[in-house]
Scaffold this active site. Structure first.
Site, PDB file in Angstrom:
ATOM      1  N   ASN A   1       0.953  -1.091  -0.164  1.00  0.00           N
ATOM      2  CA  ASN A   1      -0.464  -0.269   0.217  1.00  0.00           C
ATOM      3  C   ASN A   1       1.393   1.287   0.000  1.00  0.00           C
ATOM      4  O   ASN A   1       1.481   1.336   0.913  1.00  0.00           O
ATOM      5  CB  ASN A   1      -0.743  -0.247   1.625  1.00  0.00           C
ATOM      6  CG  ASN A   1      -1.752   1.040   1.002  1.00  0.00           C
ATOM      7  OD1 ASN A   1      -1.342   2.205   0.920  1.00  0.00           O
ATOM      8  ND2 ASN A   1      -3.146   0.465   1.687  1.00  0.00           N
TER       9      ASN A   1
ATOM     10  N   ASN B   1      -0.089   4.353  -0.561  1.00  0.00           N
ATOM     11  CA  ASN B   1      -0.339   5.649   0.780  1.00  0.00           C
ATOM     12  C   ASN B   1       0.545   5.094   2.142  1.00  0.00           C
ATOM     13  O   ASN B   1       1.062   6.088   2.529  1.00  0.00           O
ATOM     14  CB  ASN B   1      -1.479   5.601   1.183  1.00  0.00           C
ATOM     15  CG  ASN B   1      -2.092   5.869  -0.025  1.00  0.00           C
ATOM     16  OD1 ASN B   1      -2.594   7.126  -0.629  1.00  0.00           O
ATOM     17  ND2 ASN B   1      -3.082   5.068  -0.976  1.00  0.00           N
TER      18      ASN B   1
ATOM     19  N   ASP C   1      -1.063  -3.511  10.080  1.00  0.00           N
ATOM     20  CA  ASP C   1      -2.245  -3.978   9.897  1.00  0.00           C
ATOM     21  C   ASP C   1      -3.377  -3.502   9.989  1.00  0.00           C
ATOM     22  O   ASP C   1      -3.113  -2.836  11.434  1.00  0.00           O
ATOM     23  CB  ASP C   1      -3.401  -5.815   9.518  1.00  0.00           C
ATOM     24  CG  ASP C   1      -3.883  -6.083   8.782  1.00  0.00           C
ATOM     25  OD1 ASP C   1      -3.688  -6.180   7.737  1.00  0.00           O
ATOM     26  OD2 ASP C   1      -4.905  -6.338   9.072  1.00  0.00           O
ATOM     27  N   THR C   2      -4.883  -2.558   9.751  1.00  0.00           N
ATOM     28  CA  THR C   2      -5.526  -1.411   9.552  1.00  0.00           C
ATOM     29  C   THR C   2      -6.501  -1.759   9.685  1.00  0.00           C
ATOM     30  O   THR C   2      -6.863  -2.837   8.945  1.00  0.00           O
ATOM     31  CB  THR C   2      -4.743  -0.447   9.128  1.00  0.00           C
ATOM     32  OG1 THR C   2      -3.715   0.142   9.347  1.00  0.00           O
ATOM     33  CG2 THR C   2      -5.456   0.605   9.828  1.00  0.00           C
TER      34      THR C   2
ATOM     35  N   PHE D   1      -6.781   8.495   2.136  1.00  0.00           N
ATOM     36  CA  PHE D   1      -6.892   7.430   1.084  1.00  0.00           C
ATOM     37  C   PHE D   1      -7.946   6.527   2.003  1.00  0.00           C
ATOM     38  O   PHE D   1      -8.218   6.512   2.845  1.00  0.00           O
ATOM     39  CB  PHE D   1      -5.480   6.354   0.465  1.00  0.00           C
ATOM     40  CG  PHE D   1      -4.494   5.626   1.806  1.00  0.00           C
ATOM     41  CD1 PHE D   1      -4.549   6.253   2.927  1.00  0.00           C
ATOM     42  CD2 PHE D   1      -5.244   4.448   2.019  1.00  0.00           C
ATOM     43  CE1 PHE D   1      -3.776   5.989   3.504  1.00  0.00           C
ATOM     44  CE2 PHE D   1      -4.931   4.176   3.058  1.00  0.00           C
ATOM     45  CZ  PHE D   1      -3.980   4.221   3.774  1.00  0.00           C
TER      46      PHE D   1
ATOM     47  N   LYS E   1      -2.094  14.817   9.401  1.00  0.00           N
ATOM     48  CA  LYS E   1      -2.669  13.225   9.477  1.00  0.00           C
ATOM     49  C   LYS E   1      -1.743  12.306   9.813  1.00  0.00           C
ATOM     50  O   LYS E   1      -2.417  11.928  10.812  1.00  0.00           O
ATOM     51  CB  LYS E   1      -3.392  13.048   8.791  1.00  0.00           C
ATOM     52  CG  LYS E   1      -4.119  11.630   9.108  1.00  0.00           C
ATOM     53  CD  LYS E   1      -4.282  10.533   7.170  1.00  0.00           C
ATOM     54  CE  LYS E   1      -4.468   8.779   7.951  1.00  0.00           C
ATOM     55  NZ  LYS E   1      -4.973   8.178   6.785  1.00  0.00           N
TER      56      LYS E   1
ATOM     57  N   ARG F   1      -2.011   5.118  12.144  1.00  0.00           N
ATOM     58  CA  ARG F   1      -0.797   4.321  12.231  1.00  0.00           C
ATOM     59  C   ARG F   1       0.919   5.251  12.312  1.00  0.00           C
ATOM     60  O   ARG F   1       1.520   5.195  13.025  1.00  0.00           O
ATOM     61  CB  ARG F   1      -0.451   4.619  10.079  1.00  0.00           C
ATOM     62  CG  ARG F   1       0.708   4.182   9.698  1.00  0.00           C
ATOM     63  CD  ARG F   1       0.483   4.463   8.425  1.00  0.00           C
ATOM     64  NE  ARG F   1      -0.827   3.652   8.318  1.00  0.00           N
ATOM     65  CZ  ARG F   1      -1.941   3.556   7.650  1.00  0.00           C
ATOM     66  NH1 ARG F   1      -2.479   4.662   7.653  1.00  0.00           N
ATOM     67  NH2 ARG F   1      -2.286   2.836   7.570  1.00  0.00           N
TER      68      ARG F   1
END
Ligand code: ITT
Length: 205
Positions: A21, A23, A80-81, A159, A182, A188
């Site tokens: 990913n 982003n 992992d989110t 995103f 952010k 994160r």
């Protein structure tokens, strides 16, 4: 590239960020000390999709890092989110990436807003779990940001679910914030800060 054998000093640039990913890479890169560039899966020739089949955020985070560590023989970190919505009993949770059956963020947001229609309780949180593998040791670091789900999507930065997530203490969605704003206040950012604090204490002497 071989496994790192000297545990005394491990630079961030020696660790592969096991994610596909871009982003996530962008946000983490912004939080790195200046001069450190993140190495990604492409740098080790890993182009396949990483397995995520454990059914939990912690498990999937670990699974991705273990896969890269074992197959490519490198020290690495993964994350992992999940987005956990109180009124939906914690869903989409581990299914966040493909909640609607696809990975299309607009379809995922549409389904989320539909499932929350007429729902007064909009409380939600993002949870990120980083897994760091150095040598044979596995470490996990969690970051959570609480907030609420907006009635309509707003903003075009960020995103995923950023257009509908308003963090507590703010009146705008993540998608209305620049990445620089952010990243440090996010799930994160918090998990990454915990991981770098651990690295600082144990490896960056
Ligand atoms: P990797 O597994 O390769 O790291 P992924 O996109 O599959 O990448 P996840 O399995 O962690 O990552 O899926 C998490 C999904 O949650 C992701 O695809 C987004 O839709 C969403 N997501 C993650 N972080 C987010 C953030 O900071 N803001 C908004 N949505 C986010």
């Amino acid at each position: 590239m071989g496994a790192i054998t000297d545990p005394v000093r491990i630079e961030m640039s020696d660790l592969i960020f096991a994610t596909a990913n871009e982003n996530k890479v962008k946000e983490v890169q912004l939080m790195m000390p200046s001069g450190f560039a993140i190495k990604g899966l492409r740098d080790i020739g890993c182009l396949e999709e990483l397995p995520e089949t454990t059914g939990t955020i912690e498990g999937n985070s670990r699974q991705k890092a273990m896969y890269v560590h074992e197959k490519y023989g490198v020290d690495c970190f993964s994350e992992d989110t999940g987005l956990e919505v109180a009124a939906l009993d914690g869903e989409p949770g581990v299914d966040t990436a493909h909640y609607s059956g696809s990975r299309d963020p607009e379809a995922n947001i549409r389904l989320l807003l539909m499932n929350l229609r007429n729902e007064g309780n909009r409380a939600a949180q993002f949870k990120t779990v980083f897994t760091l593998i150095i040598g044979k040791n596995v470490h996990q670091f969690t970051g959570i940001v609480t907030g609420k789900i907006a009635e309509i999507p707003t903003g075009n930065m960020g995103f995923g679910y950023d257009p509908v997530f308003i963090p507590d203490g703010y009146s705008t969605t993540f998608a209305e914030m620049k990445t620089e704003e952010k990243a440090p206040i996010s799930h994160r950012g918090k998990a990454f800060a915990a991981m770098t604090a651990f690295l600082t204490q144990n490896f960056w002497k």
